[in-house]
Motif scaffolding. Structure first.
Motif, mmCIF file in Angstrom:
data_model
loop_
_atom_site.group_PDB
_atom_site.id
_atom_site.type_symbol
_atom_site.label_atom_id
_atom_site.label_comp_id
_atom_site.label_asym_id
_atom_site.label_seq_id
_atom_site.Cartn_x
_atom_site.Cartn_y
_atom_site.Cartn_z
ATOM 1 N N ILE A 229 35.835 18.677 15.613
ATOM 2 C CA ILE A 229 36.540 17.495 16.557
ATOM 3 C C ILE A 229 35.411 16.413 16.584
ATOM 4 C CG2 ILE A 229 37.788 19.055 17.869
ATOM 5 C CD1 ILE A 229 35.864 18.366 20.195
ATOM 6 N N PRO A 230 36.127 15.158 16.424
ATOM 7 C CA PRO A 230 35.395 14.032 16.769
ATOM 8 C C PRO A 230 34.320 13.967 17.959
ATOM 9 C CG PRO A 230 37.633 13.500 16.097
ATOM 10 C CD PRO A 230 37.623 15.082 16.566
ATOM 11 N N GLY A 231 33.174 13.376 17.594
ATOM 12 C CA GLY A 231 32.378 13.429 18.924
ATOM 13 C C GLY A 231 30.649 13.726 18.419
ATOM 14 N N ARG A 232 29.908 13.592 19.192
ATOM 15 C CA ARG A 232 28.424 14.007 18.653
ATOM 16 C C ARG A 232 27.674 14.547 19.659
ATOM 17 N NH1 ARG A 232 26.630 8.368 17.323
ATOM 18 N NH2 ARG A 232 24.393 9.231 17.382
ATOM 19 N N THR A 233 26.447 14.942 19.443
ATOM 20 C CA THR A 233 25.449 16.136 20.101
ATOM 21 C C THR A 233 24.101 15.243 19.922
ATOM 22 O OG1 THR A 233 24.732 17.357 18.223
ATOM 23 C CG2 THR A 233 26.829 17.851 19.558
ATOM 24 N N SER A 234 23.214 15.785 20.500
ATOM 25 C CA SER A 234 21.666 15.437 20.209
ATOM 26 C C SER A 234 21.177 15.372 18.980
ATOM 27 C CB SER A 234 20.847 16.136 21.337
ATOM 28 O OG SER A 234 20.735 17.425 21.001
ATOM 29 N N VAL A 235 21.600 16.617 18.256
ATOM 30 C CA VAL A 235 21.498 16.653 16.916
ATOM 31 C C VAL A 235 21.790 15.331 16.058
ATOM 32 C CG1 VAL A 235 21.554 18.146 14.802
ATOM 33 C CG2 VAL A 235 21.287 19.055 16.843
ATOM 34 N N THR A 236 23.258 14.759 16.360
ATOM 35 C CA THR A 236 23.715 13.885 15.679
ATOM 36 C C THR A 236 22.604 12.314 16.020
ATOM 37 O OG1 THR A 236 25.805 14.809 16.431
ATOM 38 C CG2 THR A 236 25.630 12.369 15.181
ATOM 39 N N ASP A 237 22.232 12.376 17.214
ATOM 40 C CA ASP A 237 21.538 11.372 17.358
ATOM 41 C C ASP A 237 20.184 11.438 16.614
ATOM 42 O OD1 ASP A 237 23.147 10.327 19.656
ATOM 43 O OD2 ASP A 237 21.924 11.542 21.100
ATOM 44 N N GLN A 238 19.754 12.702 16.340
ATOM 45 C CA GLN A 238 18.338 12.945 15.669
ATOM 46 C C GLN A 238 18.680 12.497 14.144
ATOM 47 O OE1 GLN A 238 16.521 16.912 15.718
ATOM 48 N NE2 GLN A 238 15.030 16.344 14.598
ATOM 49 N N ILE A 239 19.787 12.936 13.564
ATOM 50 C CA ILE A 239 19.879 12.515 12.062
ATOM 51 C C ILE A 239 19.985 11.249 12.174
ATOM 52 C CG2 ILE A 239 22.410 13.123 11.970
ATOM 53 C CD1 ILE A 239 19.783 13.471 9.235
ATOM 54 N N GLU A 240 20.933 10.414 12.892
ATOM 55 C CA GLU A 240 21.077 8.909 12.865
ATOM 56 C C GLU A 240 19.753 8.415 12.992
ATOM 57 O OE1 GLU A 240 23.498 7.247 16.140
ATOM 58 O OE2 GLU A 240 24.486 5.990 14.630
ATOM 59 N N GLY A 241 18.701 8.806 13.810
ATOM 60 C CA GLY A 241 17.367 8.078 13.988
ATOM 61 C C GLY A 241 16.837 8.237 12.414
#
Ligand SMILES: [Zn+2]
Length: 347
Positions: A229-241
């Motif tokens: 489903i669409p959305g993000r977690t702290s892992v998304t934040d990490q890879i984005e950084g």
């Protein structure tokens, strides 16, 4: 009778046993409503019926819950709180419903969260989001061909991508109690990428221009029996950084925790790929030798192309033996750009 196919399912639906069943659900095209089996509403025509394995799947396909049978993913009657909240959502399905909205209506958010989770396998905000995306996707989607064409062409906006994604891939697999994967759209200098994460690991990172992306999602969803489903977690934040730093040329390796999703052989190839140093390249044959299987060049090449974690598992560092670029699922222009970029920033 076993509900192996839609014809059987329609027969079960038509039998109107008078007992509710949550074995599967029916979405009715002519009304936009989805029902449990055994709903007292009028029997829909066969051609208007689409069958779903879960309530979430029907929601994400753009159907709203029937007010007579209150379909749920888990057996049991909907509570007064659930009924009240669903009425709120249906009165304004485009609204981005939040827990603050619930509080403002005098309902305890944690009660709502718990009851929704039990009834639908989704929290209230996930339910509202699935419903919203389903509604948006319905207007956007003219059919799978269009969606696939758009996926292959890449998206102009995150919201368009999300809506199309939910329509085509967001369905929850049957009888899954597992937490969902979250897919998020990330912007990079080479164009948009998407990341599929849960609370602890990154499962997929690809350019949206990648070929056969739909098959990749489908495989992931089925293998893990988890909805995407669409959305993000702290892992998304990490890879984005980390992606920001990678494209700025300030890091050469990634630390985001990865979930291995391949076969034993594929995992071996992917490990060898990660051993190719930043700023360098090698040929498929070198890679085959590195895993001690010189003859497996073709299998190595196909594992290389299907790693699902672009940049992190650096398949862009594998080139043709004569020094040509070779292939790249994300597009050859990107491959060239990445090789040049790494050469320039090599520590
Ligand atoms: Zn119904």
């Amino acid at each position: 009778m076993r509900a192996n196919n839609d014809a059987d399912r329609y027969e079960i639906l038509a039998a109107r046993s008078g007992e509710f069943s949550d074995a599967f659900f029916v979405g009715v095209k002519s009304t936009g409503i989805f029902c449990r089996i055994g709903c007292p509403a009028r029997l829909p025509k066969r051609e208007n019926c689409t069958f779903y394995d879960s309530a979430a799947e029907a929601l994400e396909a753009g159907f709203r819950a029937c007010k007579r049978c209150h379909p749920s993913s888990h057996a049991g009657e909907a509570s007064a709180v659930i009924k009240k909240l669903i009425t709120l959502i249906e009165d304004n399905p485009e609204h981005r419903w939040s827990e603050d909205d619930i509080k403002a209506k005098g309902i305890d958010p944690s009660t709502a969260r718990r009851q929704f989770k039990k009834h639908f396998g989704l929290t209230f905000t996930q339910y509202a989001r699935a419903r919203r995306l389903g509604a948006a996707a319905k207007t956007l989607a003219k059919g799978d061909t269009v969606i696939n064409a758009q996926l292959n062409a890449g998206y102009e906006s995150a919201s368009g991508f999300r809506a199309a994604f939910a329509k085509t891939f967001g369905a929850a697999p049957a009888k899954s109690d597992a937490s969902p994967f979250f897919i998020e759209w990330l912007t990079t200098p080479l164009g948009p990428m998407f990341a599929v994460c849960d609370e602890t690991h990154l499962y997929m990172l690809e350019f949206t221009t990648r070929k056969n992306m739909d098959r990749g999602f489908e495989k992931l969803r089925k293998k893990h029996k988890r909805a995407v489903i669409p959305g993000r977690t702290s892992v998304t934040d990490q890879i984005e950084g980390e992606l920001k730093s990678y494209f700025a040329g300030t890091i050469s390796t990634f630390k985001t925790p990865l979930a291995p999703t391949g076969t034993e052989f594929q995992n071996q190839v992917w490990k060898a790929l990660q051993d190719i140093p930043y700023g360098q390249s090698c040929a498929y044959t070198d890679l085959a030798i590195a895993i001690g299987n010189e003859k497996a060049v073709r299998a190595v090449a196909s594992s290389n192309a299907n790693n699902g974690l672009a940049l992190i598992i650096p398949c862009h560092r594998v080139i043709a033996k004569g020094g040509g670029l070779g292939g790249y699922a994300g597009g050859l222009d990107k491959k060239q750009w990445l090789l040049d970029h790494e050469k320039l920033h090599k520590p």
